[in-house]
Design an enzyme around this catalytic site. Structure first.
Site, PDB file in Angstrom:
ATOM      1  CE1 TYR A  89     -78.800  52.457  26.052  1.00 36.61           C
ATOM      2  CE2 TYR A  89     -77.581  53.879  27.568  1.00 36.61           C
ATOM      3  CZ  TYR A  89     -77.753  52.656  26.938  1.00 36.61           C
ATOM      4  OH  TYR A  89     -76.888  51.616  27.195  1.00 36.61           O
TER       5      TYR A  89
ATOM      6  NE  ARG B 190     -66.974  56.954  36.819  1.00 41.08           N
ATOM      7  CZ  ARG B 190     -67.585  55.977  37.491  1.00 41.08           C
ATOM      8  NH1 ARG B 190     -67.755  56.068  38.796  1.00 41.08           N
ATOM      9  NH2 ARG B 190     -68.045  54.913  36.848  1.00 41.08           N
TER      10      ARG B 190
ATOM     11  NE  ARG C 281     -74.262  50.421  21.763  1.00 46.50           N
ATOM     12  CZ  ARG C 281     -75.336  50.519  22.535  1.00 46.50           C
ATOM     13  NH1 ARG C 281     -76.361  51.227  22.125  1.00 46.50           N
ATOM     14  NH2 ARG C 281     -75.389  49.893  23.684  1.00 46.50           N
TER      15      ARG C 281
ATOM     16  CG  PHE D 104     -80.061  49.506  48.686  1.00 46.07           C
ATOM     17  CD1 PHE D 104     -79.069  48.713  48.128  1.00 46.07           C
ATOM     18  CD2 PHE D 104     -81.194  49.781  47.928  1.00 46.07           C
ATOM     19  CE1 PHE D 104     -79.200  48.219  46.838  1.00 46.07           C
ATOM     20  CE2 PHE D 104     -81.332  49.282  46.643  1.00 46.07           C
ATOM     21  CZ  PHE D 104     -80.330  48.502  46.103  1.00 46.07           C
TER      22      PHE D 104
HETATM   23  C1  D61 Z   1     -81.577  52.979  44.534  1.00 47.44           C
HETATM   24  C2  D61 Z   1     -80.406  52.267  44.668  1.00 47.44           C
HETATM   25  C3  D61 Z   1     -79.711  51.867  43.561  1.00 47.44           C
HETATM   26  C4  D61 Z   1     -80.171  52.189  42.283  1.00 47.44           C
HETATM   27  C5  D61 Z   1     -81.358  52.913  42.155  1.00 47.44           C
HETATM   28  C6  D61 Z   1     -82.054  53.302  43.293  1.00 47.44           C
HETATM   29  C7  D61 Z   1     -81.830  53.213  40.890  1.00 47.44           C
HETATM   30  C8  D61 Z   1     -81.145  52.807  39.797  1.00 47.44           C
HETATM   31  C9  D61 Z   1     -79.970  52.094  39.912  1.00 47.44           C
HETATM   32  C10 D61 Z   1     -79.485  51.784  41.154  1.00 47.44           C
HETATM   33  C11 D61 Z   1     -79.255  51.659  38.676  1.00 47.44           C
HETATM   34  C12 D61 Z   1     -78.092  52.567  38.408  1.00 47.44           C
HETATM   35  C13 D61 Z   1     -77.217  52.088  37.306  1.00 47.44           C
HETATM   36  C14 D61 Z   1     -75.935  52.909  37.317  1.00 47.44           C
HETATM   37  C15 D61 Z   1     -74.766  52.146  36.810  1.00 47.44           C
HETATM   38  N1  D61 Z   1     -74.908  51.874  35.422  1.00 47.44           N
HETATM   39  C16 D61 Z   1     -74.668  50.678  34.885  1.00 47.44           C
HETATM   40  O1  D61 Z   1     -74.310  49.746  35.552  1.00 47.44           O
HETATM   41  C17 D61 Z   1     -74.874  50.554  33.366  1.00 47.44           C
HETATM   42  O2  D61 Z   1     -75.579  49.401  33.032  1.00 47.44           O
HETATM   43  C18 D61 Z   1     -76.978  49.599  33.113  1.00 47.44           C
HETATM   44  C19 D61 Z   1     -77.720  48.284  32.855  1.00 47.44           C
HETATM   45  C20 D61 Z   1     -77.585  47.291  33.989  1.00 47.44           C
HETATM   46  C21 D61 Z   1     -78.018  47.854  35.311  1.00 47.44           C
HETATM   47  C22 D61 Z   1     -77.691  46.882  36.365  1.00 47.44           C
HETATM   48  C23 D61 Z   1     -77.920  47.351  37.772  1.00 47.44           C
HETATM   49  C24 D61 Z   1     -77.123  48.320  38.333  1.00 47.44           C
HETATM   50  C25 D61 Z   1     -77.264  48.680  39.657  1.00 47.44           C
HETATM   51  C26 D61 Z   1     -78.213  48.055  40.444  1.00 47.44           C
HETATM   52  C27 D61 Z   1     -79.026  47.049  39.884  1.00 47.44           C
HETATM   53  C28 D61 Z   1     -78.874  46.716  38.541  1.00 47.44           C
HETATM   54  C29 D61 Z   1     -79.939  46.372  40.699  1.00 47.44           C
HETATM   55  C30 D61 Z   1     -80.045  46.671  42.025  1.00 47.44           C
HETATM   56  C31 D61 Z   1     -79.249  47.666  42.585  1.00 47.44           C
HETATM   57  C32 D61 Z   1     -78.348  48.352  41.806  1.00 47.44           C
HETATM   58  C33 D61 Z   1     -73.525  50.661  32.682  1.00 47.44           C
HETATM   59  O3  D61 Z   1     -72.635  49.705  33.155  1.00 47.44           O
HETATM   60  C34 D61 Z   1     -71.258  49.882  32.847  1.00 47.44           C
HETATM   61  C35 D61 Z   1     -70.607  51.023  33.582  1.00 47.44           C
HETATM   62  O4  D61 Z   1     -71.239  51.756  34.345  1.00 47.44           O
HETATM   63  O5  D61 Z   1     -69.383  51.166  33.448  1.00 47.44           O
HETATM   64  C36 D61 Z   1     -73.728  50.642  31.197  1.00 47.44           C
HETATM   65  O6  D61 Z   1     -73.498  49.637  30.512  1.00 47.44           O
HETATM   66  O7  D61 Z   1     -74.137  51.699  30.706  1.00 47.44           O
HETATM   67 MG    MG Z   2     -74.688  48.694  28.819  1.00 45.53          MG
END
Ligand code: D61
Ligand code: MG
Length: 413
Positions: free
Chosen positions: A168, A212, A225, A285
């Site tokens: 997931y 967290r 969920r 970044f």
């Molecule tokens: C380098 C820099 C940033 C990075 C990376 C490497 C590798 C992965 C990520 C960022 C993504 C990390 C996501 C962590 C936060 N989680 C969420 O936001 C969850 O949603 C996941 C689906 C959408 C992801 C959107 C996203 C997030 C960060 C980004 C990006 C796209 C594009 C570019 C840079 C950063 C989470 O959201 C709600 C919550 O955390 O409260 C969920 O629904 O589980």
């Molecule tokens: Mg989500």
């Protein structure tokens, strides 16, 4: 604690906090003139203050691609997270989302607050997407397709095993890592990283959020969920909700520590990924969110407050991390220090104490063997005595300032 109280306790936070405030204010002034790009950057600020700041310091071309990548996936996640949308409506949208981004006339209303605005005005995101270079578009399309399919798979499936949990997290965050690596490569600024390392960058961030946000997620109405794997929590309680009840405090903390120990597995891949980066802006970044994640894990580890309220790093520490994370040496130092903090919190009676300690030892060994640790650096472990002394100095300065203001304002004889 109020922010003034926090500043008195940590006066060395004041400078980075001011610097961050100024940087944020400057960015607000730099919104592009075209309406679709103005919408995208305004939205980026509204939905993610933390990622907005690190995205904005990238060079202009890559910054536009990453901003759209973020908003497209945030919109996809808004569809995934909206419990009011029926499954039979939701599934086809998730699965076809990678095609909707090519169609500025496509629209689907869901989400609340700023996410609702993002969905209602999604045509601006699609319009901006169509202006990106082909290489960027293809990377974004590919990841959106795979993430949508993965989210669809998990709409009808619970996270049972640790393997499900990793799968997931791969769909919702690991794929972001893969996509970002592709974007960096398309910009000709970095070599293409391996999928394994890119995936771990996302897993470490996502697992930290899942740990967290336990209480926030379990208390959500309507019920949302949950992503803590049954294979882990069932060792401690019969139902995941039971972790929040006071009578289960000991079990809850043990389960939390088990979850943190699991996430430590990704650190070595993350350090390798970051050490291979060359572009200083891309480095910041990538590194800033990672250092914040280990800082958050250090705060959460063995901390019952995760089951009682919001556990967040103080704004001052966040500002300090943003200010101080520039090179790989800074990252090794931060991971070393936060590992020491977690080590100091390990209780010998914790069922996973040995495993936790050995994983932390191995992280610290990697940091030490990099040769980048020095004695002269300032540590994240702030001794209370040192911070008391600086608090005293702050109070003295404030008193002197008041006296000075009073004296200079009063009429002379
Ligand atoms: C380098 C820099 C940033 C990075 C990376 C490497 C590798 C992965 C990520 C960022 C993504 C990390 C996501 C962590 C936060 N989680 C969420 O936001 C969850 O949603 C996941 C689906 C959408 C992801 C959107 C996203 C997030 C960060 C980004 C990006 C796209 C594009 C570019 C840079 C950063 C989470 O959201 C709600 C919550 O955390 O409260 C969920 O629904 O589980
Ligand atoms: Mg989500």
């Amino acid at each position: 604690m109020g922010s003034f109280g926090a500043m008195l306790k940590h006066p060395d936070d004041i400078y980075p906090l001011l610097k961050l405030k100024m940087a944020a204010r400057n960015l607000e002034k730099q919104i592009p003139p075209q309406p679709h790009w103005a919408f995208c950057y305004t939205m980026l600020h509204k939905v993610s203050r933390s990622f907005a700041l690190v995205i904005q310091q990238l060079g202009p071309e890559l910054r536009n691609a990453v901003c759209i990548f973020y908003l497209v996936l945030r919109a996809l996640d808004t569809v995934e997270d909206d419990t009011a949308v029926e499954t039979d409506v939701k599934l086809p949208i998730l699965i076809a989302f990678h095609r909707h981004i090519y169609d500025p006339k496509w629209h689907f209303a869901c989400g609340t607050k700023e996410y609702k605005v993002l969905m209602d005005e999604f045509h601006h995101v699609a319009t901006a997407f169509l202006e990106l270079g082909k290489g960027y578009q293809e990377a974004i399309e590919d990841i959106t397709k795979r993430m949508g399919a993965g989210m669809a798979k998990f709409i009808c499936k619970e996270v049972e095993t640790v393997e499900d949990y990793d799968e997931y997290c791969h769909y919702v965050a690991g794929l972001v890592g893969l996509g970002l690596s592709k974007l960096f490569h398309a910009a000709e600024l970095e070599d293409l990283a391996t999928d394994e390392h890119s995936n771990s960058m996302g897993l470490f961030l996502q697992k930290t959020n899942i740990i967290r946000d336990y209480l926030e997620d379990i208390n959500e109405i309507p019920k949302s969920r949950m992503f803590w794997p049954r294979q882990i929590w069932s060792k401690y309680v019969n139902k995941l909700e039971d972790l929040k009840y006071e009578e289960n405090s000991d079990k809850a903390v043990q389960c939390l520590n088990d979850m943190v120990t699991n996430s430590l597995l990704h650190i070595e891949d993350c350090l390798k990924y970051m050490s291979d980066l060359r572009d200083p802006a891309i480095f910041k970044f990538c590194a800033i969110p990672q250092v914040m994640a280990i800082g958050t894990l250090a705060l959460c580890y063995n901390n019952i407050e995760v089951f009682r309220g919001v556990v967040k790093m103080r704004r001052g520490l966040t500002a300090k991390i943003i200010d101080k994370t520039r090179t790989m040496a800074d990252v090794y130092a931060a991971f070393y220090d936060f590992s020491s903090i977690i080590k100091s919190k390990v209780d010998k009676k914790d069922p996973n104490a040995t495993k936790t300690l050995s994983r932390l030892e191995s992280v610290q060994k990697t940091c030490r063997e990099s040769g980048a640790l020095t004695n002269s650096r300032k540590s994240y472990i702030i001794k209370s005595e040192q911070s008391f002394n600086s608090a005293l100095i702050m109070v003295m300065i404030i008193i002197l300032a008041i006296i000075y203001a009073y004296v200079s304002a009063s009429p002379r004889f």
